[in-house]
Every structure is written in C-alpha cells, then in structure tokens.
Motif scaffolding. Sequence first.
Motif, PDB file in Angstrom:
ATOM      1  N   THR A  77       0.831  -1.201   0.000  1.00 22.85           N
ATOM      2  CA  THR A  77       0.000   0.000   0.000  1.00 22.85           C
ATOM      3  C   THR A  77       0.869   1.255   0.000  1.00 22.85           C
ATOM      4  OG1 THR A  77      -1.773  -1.148   1.186  1.00 22.85           O
ATOM      5  CG2 THR A  77      -1.802   1.254   1.239  1.00 22.85           C
ATOM      6  N   VAL A  78       0.409   2.243  -0.768  1.00 23.74           N
ATOM      7  CA  VAL A  78       1.040   3.563  -0.757  1.00 23.74           C
ATOM      8  C   VAL A  78       0.018   4.558  -0.245  1.00 23.74           C
ATOM      9  CG1 VAL A  78       0.426   4.065  -3.166  1.00 23.74           C
ATOM     10  CG2 VAL A  78       2.391   5.202  -2.106  1.00 23.74           C
ATOM     11  N   TYR A  79       0.508   5.556   0.463  1.00 21.68           N
ATOM     12  CA  TYR A  79      -0.364   6.537   1.097  1.00 21.68           C
ATOM     13  C   TYR A  79      -0.022   7.953   0.619  1.00 21.68           C
ATOM     14  CZ  TYR A  79      -0.919   2.624   4.339  1.00 21.68           C
ATOM     15  OH  TYR A  79      -1.159   1.388   4.876  1.00 21.68           O
ATOM     16  N   LEU A  80      -1.007   8.826   0.738  1.00 17.75           N
ATOM     17  CA  LEU A  80      -0.771  10.249   0.520  1.00 17.75           C
ATOM     18  C   LEU A  80      -1.468  11.004   1.655  1.00 17.75           C
ATOM     19  CD1 LEU A  80       0.516  12.334  -1.423  1.00 17.75           C
ATOM     20  CD2 LEU A  80      -1.771  12.619  -2.416  1.00 17.75           C
ATOM     21  N   GLN A  81      -0.670  11.527   2.559  1.00 17.64           N
ATOM     22  CA  GLN A  81      -1.201  12.353   3.636  1.00 17.64           C
ATOM     23  C   GLN A  81      -1.280  13.784   3.132  1.00 17.64           C
ATOM     24  OE1 GLN A  81      -2.281  11.527   6.852  1.00 17.64           O
ATOM     25  NE2 GLN A  81      -2.948  13.671   6.903  1.00 17.64           N
ATOM     26  N   MET A  82      -2.471  14.353   3.171  1.00 19.04           N
ATOM     27  CA  MET A  82      -2.698  15.694   2.643  1.00 19.04           C
ATOM     28  C   MET A  82      -3.159  16.604   3.780  1.00 19.04           C
ATOM     29  SD  MET A  82      -4.526  14.798  -0.987  1.00 19.04           S
ATOM     30  CE  MET A  82      -6.058  14.264  -0.246  1.00 19.04           C
ATOM     31  N   ASN A  83      -2.361  17.600   4.064  1.00 17.95           N
ATOM     32  CA  ASN A  83      -2.674  18.571   5.119  1.00 17.95           C
ATOM     33  C   ASN A  83      -2.838  19.961   4.520  1.00 17.95           C
ATOM     34  OD1 ASN A  83      -2.322  16.494   7.063  1.00 17.95           O
ATOM     35  ND2 ASN A  83      -0.135  16.960   7.234  1.00 17.95           N
ATOM     36  N   SER A  84      -3.430  20.844   5.289  1.00 20.15           N
ATOM     37  CA  SER A  84      -3.622  22.240   4.861  1.00 20.15           C
ATOM     38  C   SER A  84      -4.241  22.303   3.459  1.00 20.15           C
ATOM     39  CB  SER A  84      -2.287  22.982   4.876  1.00 20.15           C
ATOM     40  OG  SER A  84      -1.717  22.957   6.165  1.00 20.15           O
ATOM     41  N   LEU A  85      -5.273  21.538   3.270  1.00 18.59           N
ATOM     42  CA  LEU A  85      -5.885  21.445   1.938  1.00 18.59           C
ATOM     43  C   LEU A  85      -6.493  22.768   1.494  1.00 18.59           C
ATOM     44  CD1 LEU A  85      -7.329  17.874   2.295  1.00 18.59           C
ATOM     45  CD2 LEU A  85      -5.882  18.633   0.405  1.00 18.59           C
ATOM     46  N   LYS A  86      -6.402  22.999   0.192  1.00 21.60           N
ATOM     47  CA  LYS A  86      -6.918  24.224  -0.417  1.00 21.60           C
ATOM     48  C   LYS A  86      -7.957  23.858  -1.471  1.00 21.60           C
ATOM     49  CE  LYS A  86      -2.235  26.189  -0.189  1.00 21.60           C
ATOM     50  NZ  LYS A  86      -1.135  26.772  -0.995  1.00 21.60           N
ATOM     51  N   PRO A  87      -8.836  24.791  -1.820  1.00 20.19           N
ATOM     52  CA  PRO A  87      -9.804  24.506  -2.896  1.00 20.19           C
ATOM     53  C   PRO A  87      -9.126  24.059  -4.193  1.00 20.19           C
ATOM     54  CG  PRO A  87     -10.474  26.457  -1.693  1.00 20.19           C
ATOM     55  CD  PRO A  87      -9.131  26.071  -1.146  1.00 20.19           C
ATOM     56  N   ASP A  88      -7.922  24.571  -4.477  1.00 22.73           N
ATOM     57  CA  ASP A  88      -7.203  24.182  -5.692  1.00 22.73           C
ATOM     58  C   ASP A  88      -6.763  22.719  -5.679  1.00 22.73           C
ATOM     59  OD1 ASP A  88      -5.456  27.322  -6.459  1.00 22.73           O
ATOM     60  OD2 ASP A  88      -7.508  26.643  -6.815  1.00 22.73           O
ATOM     61  N   ASP A  89      -6.825  22.075  -4.527  1.00 22.71           N
ATOM     62  CA  ASP A  89      -6.480  20.655  -4.452  1.00 22.71           C
ATOM     63  C   ASP A  89      -7.642  19.757  -4.888  1.00 22.71           C
ATOM     64  OD1 ASP A  89      -4.763  21.455  -1.421  1.00 22.71           O
ATOM     65  OD2 ASP A  89      -3.853  21.074  -3.390  1.00 22.71           O
ATOM     66  N   THR A  90      -8.789  20.346  -5.141  1.00 22.36           N
ATOM     67  CA  THR A  90      -9.949  19.574  -5.584  1.00 22.36           C
ATOM     68  C   THR A  90      -9.662  18.892  -6.913  1.00 22.36           C
ATOM     69  OG1 THR A  90     -11.516  21.000  -4.424  1.00 22.36           O
ATOM     70  CG2 THR A  90     -12.355  19.753  -6.319  1.00 22.36           C
ATOM     71  N   ALA A  91      -9.832  17.576  -6.944  1.00 20.85           N
ATOM     72  CA  ALA A  91      -9.514  16.797  -8.138  1.00 20.85           C
ATOM     73  C   ALA A  91      -9.860  15.333  -7.892  1.00 20.85           C
ATOM     74  CB  ALA A  91      -8.026  16.916  -8.488  1.00 20.85           C
ATOM     75  N   ILE A  92      -9.772  14.553  -8.953  1.00 21.34           N
ATOM     76  CA  ILE A  92      -9.751  13.096  -8.824  1.00 21.34           C
ATOM     77  C   ILE A  92      -8.298  12.706  -8.631  1.00 21.34           C
ATOM     78  CG2 ILE A  92     -10.329  10.874  -9.857  1.00 21.34           C
ATOM     79  CD1 ILE A  92     -12.758  12.582  -9.382  1.00 21.34           C
ATOM     80  N   TYR A  93      -8.018  11.929  -7.606  1.00 19.03           N
ATOM     81  CA  TYR A  93      -6.657  11.493  -7.306  1.00 19.03           C
ATOM     82  C   TYR A  93      -6.483  10.039  -7.739  1.00 19.03           C
ATOM     83  CZ  TYR A  93      -5.574  15.780  -4.842  1.00 19.03           C
ATOM     84  OH  TYR A  93      -5.325  17.110  -4.535  1.00 19.03           O
ATOM     85  N   TYR A  94      -5.418   9.817  -8.499  1.00 10.37           N
ATOM     86  CA  TYR A  94      -5.138   8.500  -9.051  1.00 10.37           C
ATOM     87  C   TYR A  94      -3.795   7.986  -8.546  1.00 10.37           C
ATOM     88  CZ  TYR A  94      -8.695   9.749 -12.515  1.00 10.37           C
ATOM     89  OH  TYR A  94      -9.856  10.126 -13.137  1.00 10.37           O
ATOM     90  N   CYS A  95      -3.727   6.690  -8.386  1.00  8.86           N
ATOM     91  CA  CYS A  95      -2.509   6.002  -7.983  1.00  8.86           C
ATOM     92  C   CYS A  95      -1.928   5.294  -9.211  1.00  8.86           C
ATOM     93  CB  CYS A  95      -2.864   4.996  -6.894  1.00  8.86           C
ATOM     94  SG  CYS A  95      -1.548   3.940  -6.332  1.00  8.86           S
TER      95      CYS A  95
END
Length: 116
Positions: A77-95
């Motif tokens: 498994t791979v992880y992505l910890q996302m902090n301090s999120l902004k509206p510009d981070d809105t998206a579909i995230y793909y691995c």
Amino acid sequence: QVQLVESGGGLVEPGGSLRLSCATSGNIFSLSNMGWYRQAPGKERELVADITSIGRTNYADSVKGRFTISRDNAKNTVYLQMNSLKPDDTAIYYCKLVTPLSREYWGQGTPVTVSS
C-alpha cells in the motif's frame, strides 16, 4: 495482473486533512515505483508525488510542505497524507504503479473536494 484500489477521498473544508490509500494486488509492489496524480475538471492529469522502490520521494511544487507520500511494503500500500488542503487541491486522485520493466498500472481514482 496488478490491480490498484484507491480510497480515502471525500469532502473536506479548507485547511483540513485527508489520507489517501492505494492498495495493490500481486507481488511486484516492493520492486515498483509508485505515484499519486490528480486531474481537476478541465485540466490535464498532473503528478502530485511519487516514491521509488527504495523510498526516494518527489513532490510537485504546489504540494511541497503540505503533502507526504509513504509506502508500506508489508501491506502493498502507498499513502498520501494531505494537510492544509486548499480549494485548488480539488480533483480526482489516481494512484500509479510502475514495474521494474516500466509497465504502468493505474487505479480508478478517488475524488477529493475541498470546499466550505
């Protein structure tokens, strides 16, 4: 056949955090490079972060200092910890998984919406 399944996306307020997970099948994970990409509406897919089989990481400038990629070879498994999120981070995230022979596999994506 390698399969990737992302999870952990959702709706979060600006400044909030999410942790994405990408679970993979097969026995090639520990030898493979892994990456997180995202695609916002009307935009091209872009690299967010990647991690090599030996743990070397790379980040897009837009997420440096806010996002952290990590991997657990025991759990494939791979992880992505996302902090301090902004509206510009809105998206579909793909691995993405890249095998030692450079074959690529993609997950189906998980949506992230940052909005108040």
